[in-house]
Design an enzyme around this catalytic site. Structure first.
Site, PDB file in Angstrom:
ATOM      1  N   LYS A  84      -2.531  32.448  18.990  1.00 23.48           N
ATOM      2  CA  LYS A  84      -3.102  31.150  18.577  1.00 23.48           C
ATOM      3  C   LYS A  84      -4.613  31.146  18.818  1.00 23.48           C
ATOM      4  O   LYS A  84      -5.084  31.630  19.860  1.00 23.48           O
ATOM      5  CB  LYS A  84      -2.431  30.034  19.381  1.00 23.48           C
ATOM      6  CG  LYS A  84      -2.878  28.634  18.991  1.00 23.48           C
ATOM      7  CD  LYS A  84      -2.160  27.597  19.852  1.00 23.48           C
ATOM      8  CE  LYS A  84      -2.529  26.174  19.456  1.00 23.48           C
ATOM      9  NZ  LYS A  84      -1.863  25.174  20.325  1.00 23.48           N
ATOM     10  N   SER A 159       0.587  21.623  17.863  1.00 25.23           N
ATOM     11  CA  SER A 159      -0.587  22.215  17.274  1.00 25.23           C
ATOM     12  C   SER A 159      -0.472  23.711  16.984  1.00 25.23           C
ATOM     13  O   SER A 159      -1.293  24.247  16.239  1.00 25.23           O
ATOM     14  CB  SER A 159      -1.787  21.985  18.202  1.00 25.23           C
ATOM     15  OG  SER A 159      -1.586  22.626  19.432  1.00 25.23           O
ATOM     16  N   SER A 183       3.221  21.405  21.903  1.00 25.47           N
ATOM     17  CA  SER A 183       2.617  22.195  20.822  1.00 25.47           C
ATOM     18  C   SER A 183       3.191  23.592  20.629  1.00 25.47           C
ATOM     19  O   SER A 183       2.836  24.266  19.661  1.00 25.47           O
ATOM     20  CB  SER A 183       1.108  22.297  21.034  1.00 25.47           C
ATOM     21  OG  SER A 183       0.483  21.091  20.705  1.00 25.47           O
TER      22      SER A 183
END
Lengths: 507, 95
Positions: A84, A159, A183
């Site tokens: 990420k 996210s 997330s």
């Protein structure tokens, strides 16, 4: 079966048998990214040169090991992963999904990434995220949204939506995400994959760009539960670079993977089955609980009475911490600078134009909550309610080994459906934020599909350092059900009809 | 509770955020709605409840105070928007 369809443990087995090389596996993923990522936009940066160099080194280690099996072989040798884009990989641009860090190249590496590198992993690239991990749909990325592989008109959650979509679409073997309010788990649920949020402090946060420092945790997103255990094994553990890493030894997580639940007490909280949730989600989770009982678990009711206060508590504490953490983006040492007439104008302009709408909204909210006259009524009050939420869990875990509930009240929603109303978007996190507030661990695994073919997530929560318990329950359930074998009906011909994203950041 | 435009401007100044007129209007409306929702917390009796700042059971992590190898200057400066003489360059902060 194509190499990109394999789980991490299957890939390791094929590599061990010498049926395929790490370079070939990596090339298969890179080709698939090239074919599908223009549609899905799971990656912000793809790093083919780095990946192939790491894969070649991995192949050399496999060759050396074949010549001499006493040679040490790292545990994830040649496994292609995605990271990420809020977690630093040394020398690879880290944007955090923000214009303000569009060209930031970190001179250092996150501990979790360094450990995966030492474990022999291959880094395919950096995945899309809501700006600074603030969001539940990946629509807050300054570089355009990621699309859900199960339906490209829908969000992947957030996210860590880029990581979850990449795993679901076989654009990597596994990925790292981060979980501040859900997330990792929520996008895993919406994309039909496995996402594990470790106990706060179990994985070092060094090199993770800070959002809410008392809540942030790095966790694996994978194709099955065994893979989640394998990645957690190497990223977990104390780190001298992170004073909030938990100084407890790391158990062998794969030993927790046994296919029955005899002696396990599974708690079901009525507060997590609320009016307004999608009926198919409730039905799938209730059916999953029956499966757990058939596997030998004792199912009991537990109460978490302060659940209704978790959302306002979280959306007070997280923005307050964020407003402090994001004060560092001043255009001096790194990142965007928009020069004004005075240094003060430079700060205002840099931050006003560099941050996107949701980040500014949370900075404003947090600044307000921490400002003179409001601190006690808002921030301190939220911290006290946080204590009550923690105590709810402590009491529940006296009766139950794990708690099971839905990961998200709905399946994946449509792009643009919730962007106009921040409160509506915040509701997507209603079942996941409590674990962050209480600092406990949780995992989301697939437990069915709704009538539109969209995946549903089962959340299994465990006490602090209870990763073995949640892995055991998740594994037993997964092995008894077919859900993890399903893959999205995705081909390069799949084409989205909706509005296109804001475009790629320049390379 | 409704946030006034002046309050929004005050918060933006504390946070050093240049906002457009549209943003000020939007945030006044949205933050008011969010703060209204947060009033739900006032229902909870928190007398005698200590605040949670961290969930970790550890306090004060010490290590020996030994100098380590610093990161090279060029590496630290590589992301600087402006640099001069091996330093970060900024505007004057004093009149």
């Amino acid at each position: 079966m194509a190499p990109y369809e394999w789980t991490i443990h299957e890939t390791l087995e094929h590599l061990r048998r010498g049926e395929i090389s790490a370079v070939e596996v990596t090339e298969a993923y890179l080709r698939r990214i090239e074919a599908l990522d223009p549609i899905l936009h799971a990656y912000l940066t793809v790093t083919p040169d780095l990946a192939l160099a790491q894969a070649r080194e991995a192949d050399e280690r496999w060759a050396a090991w074949r010549r001499d099996p006493t040679m040490p072989l790292p545990p994830l040798n040649g496994i292609p992963l995605a990271i990420k884009d809020v977690i630093c990989v040394r020398g690879v641009r880290c944007t955090c999904g923000s214009r303000i860090l569009e060209n930031f190249v970190p001179p250092y590496e996150a501990t979790a990434v360094a450990r995966l590198r030492e474990a022999g992993a291959v880094f395919l690239g950096k995945t899309n995220t809501d700006e600074f991990a603030m969001g539940s749909s990946t629509e807050n990325s300054a570089f355009g949204p990621t699309r859900n592989p199960w339906d490209v008109e829908r969000v992947p959650g957030g996210s860590s939506g880029g990581s979850a979509a990449a795993v679901a679409a076989d654009l990597c073997a596994g990925a790292l995400g981060t979980d501040t309010g859900g997330s990792v788990r929520q996008p895993a649920a919406l994309c039909g994959v496995v996402g594990l949020k470790p106990t706060y402090g179990r994985v070092s946060r060094y090199g993770l760009v800070a959002y809410g420092s008392s809540l942030d945790q790095i966790g694996p997103i994978t194709k099955d539960v065994r893979d989640a255990a394998l990645l957690l094994q190497w990223i977990a553990g104390p780190d001298p670079q992170d004073a909030t890493s938990w100084p407890a030894p790391v158990p062998d997580y794969t030993r927790a993977l046994i296919p029955d639940l005899k002696g396990m007490r599974v708690g079901v909280p009525p507060e997590y089955f609320i009016p307004g949730m999608q009926p198919e989600v409730e039905a799938a989770v209730r059916e999953a609980i029956e499966v757990l009982a058939e596997l030998g678990a004792e199912v009991i009711e537990v109460s978490l009475p302060h659940t209704a206060y978790a959302l306002p508590t979280y959306y007070m504490i997280a923005p307050a911490e964020a407003s402090a953490n994001l004060a560092r983006y001043d255009g001096v040492k790194y990142g965007l600078r928009i020069q004004g007439e005075t240094i003060w104008d430079t700060y205002r302009l840099t931050r006003g134009r560099g941050f996107g709408p949701e980040v500014k909204r949370r900075i404003m909210l947090g600044t307000y909550a921490l400002s003179a006259g409001y601190y006690d009524a808002y921030y301190l009050k939220a911290q006290k309610v946080r204590t009550l939420i923690r105590r709810d869990f402590e009491q529940a875990f006296e009766k139950a080994d794990v708690i099971v509930c839905p990961t998200s009240p709905t399946t994946a929603f449509r792009l643009g459906e919730r962007t106009a109303d921040p409160l509506q978007m915040y509701l997507a996190d209603i079942f996941t934020i409590t674990a962050n507030l209480a600092g406990i661990c949780g995992i989301s695994i697939p437990c069915g599909f709704d009538n539109q073919g969209l995946p549903i997530g089962l959340q299994i929560l465990g006490p602090a350092l209870g990763e073995e318990k949640i892995l055991r329950v998740a594994y037993a359930y997964e092995q008894a059900t077919p859900w993890h074998h399903r893959r999205p009906p995705l081909t390069a011909a799949t084409s989205p009809g909706g509005p296109s994203g804001a475009g790629e950041p320049p390379a | 509770m409704a946030l006034s435009r002046e309050e929004v401007e005050h918060i933006a100044e504390l946070a050093k955020l240049a906002l457009t007129e549209e943003e000020k209007a939007l945030y006044a409306e949205q933050l008011s709605a969010i703060l209204d929702y947060f009033r739900k917390l006032q229902e909870v009796d928190t007398s005698d409840i200590p605040p949670t700042a961290t969930v970790l059971p550890i306090r004060n992590v010490f290590r020996p105070d030994e100098p380590g190898e610093p990161m090279p200057r060029e590496l630290l400066l590589q992301n600087a928007p402006a640099q001069a003489d091996g330093c970060f360059q900024v505007q004057p902060i004093l009149e």
